[in-house]
Design an enzyme around this catalytic site. Structure first.
Site, PDB file in Angstrom:
ATOM      1  CB  CYS A   2      -0.965   0.048   1.183  1.00  0.00           C
ATOM      2  SG  CYS A   2      -2.186  -1.285   1.197  1.00  0.00           S
ATOM      3  CB  SER A  50      -6.728  -6.513  -1.243  1.00  0.00           C
ATOM      4  OG  SER A  50      -7.282  -5.395  -1.898  1.00  0.00           O
ATOM      5  CB  ILE A  51      -3.205  -8.026   3.182  1.00  0.00           C
ATOM      6  CG1 ILE A  51      -2.101  -7.497   2.257  1.00  0.00           C
ATOM      7  CG2 ILE A  51      -2.687  -9.197   4.015  1.00  0.00           C
ATOM      8  CD1 ILE A  51      -1.500  -8.532   1.332  1.00  0.00           C
ATOM      9  CG  ASN A  74       1.982   1.477   3.635  1.00  0.00           C
ATOM     10  OD1 ASN A  74       1.759   0.323   3.345  1.00  0.00           O
ATOM     11  ND2 ASN A  74       3.207   1.990   3.626  1.00  0.00           N
ATOM     12  CG  ASP A  99      -5.364  -3.642   9.262  1.00  0.00           C
ATOM     13  OD1 ASP A  99      -5.915  -3.311   8.196  1.00  0.00           O
ATOM     14  OD2 ASP A  99      -4.152  -3.944   9.317  1.00  0.00           O
TER      15      ASP A  99
END
Length: 223
Positions: A2, A50-51, A74, A99
């Site tokens: 990010c 995207s995680i 980030n 998150d």
């Protein structure tokens, strides 16, 4: 990975903000977006890798439910599940599983400083307070995620990478010879310096606040 970009000051238009964000597209190839408020002179940009939450519910810039806060972020908050559970006990509800959403809910419930202290992870955060018209920048304790900032004329600029600043109209960086000497000595440029004169790198474990009342050229001391 990010990436984040943005400004506080005279608005140059959304095309410039998009160009700043596109300059770091390699940091977040999955998605990207911008948000700006011309009346307040604030713009935030984000490139997304995207995680944790692959859905649109994790997209940024993200707004808090009460409408006061806007964030670009980030990194990763390792203990976000624990924080989420604490916030749910306080009555918070969530639409996704990111998150980022937990960070915003934490700021609403506990405030900026307390949320940063509770958050364990690697991060670079830009957080806009629409009520107080204040921009908060924060970096993780080990400095794993980079965050550069500085003034260009009457505009305060920030980004995950210096190349994003080159998209700002009239930005012509000057090499800081003192920082160059530090690079030759240490093989890297230590915080708070950057290779460009007038552009700093936020030190690990620190955060700073800039508002619409901050005088151009004045850099508040990081906390």
């Amino acid at each position: 990975m990010c990436g984040v970009t943005g400004y506080l000051g005279a608005s140059p238009g959304d095309d410039v903000l998009r160009a700043m964000t596109t300059a770091i597209v390699h940091r977040g190839p999955d998605a990207g977006d911008t948000w700006s408020d011309g009346a307040a002179g604030i713009g935030l940009g984000h490139r997304r890798l995207s995680i944790l939450d692959l859905s649109p519910a994790g997209a940024q810039p993200m707004h808090s439910k009460d409408g006061r806060w806007v964030i670009v972020f980030n990194g990763e908050i390792y203990n976000f599940a624990v924080l989420r559970a604490e916030l749910e006990k306080l009555g918070a509800s969530f639409v996704g599983h990111s998150d980022t959403e937990v960070l915003l809910a934490g700021v609403v419930a506990w405030g900026v400083e307390a949320t940063l202290k509770r958050s364990n992870g690697m991060f670079a955060i830009a957080l806009w307070d629409r009520e107080r018209r204040e921009l908060h920048l924060a970096r993780d304790r080990l400095g794993e995620k980079p965050l550069y900032y500085g003034w260009h004329g009457t505009s305060f600029l920030f980004a995950s990478e210096l190349k994003a600043l080159h998209a700002w109209p009239g930005f012509r960086p000057e090499i800081d010879r003192g920082a160059l000497a530090l690079y030759m000595r240490h093989n890297y440029v230590p915080e708070p310096h950057s290779i460009y004169r007038g552009i700093a790198k936020l030190a690990p474990g620190c955060w700073l606040t800039v508002s619409t009342q901050t005088r151009p050229g004045e850099l508040p001391a990081p906390r």
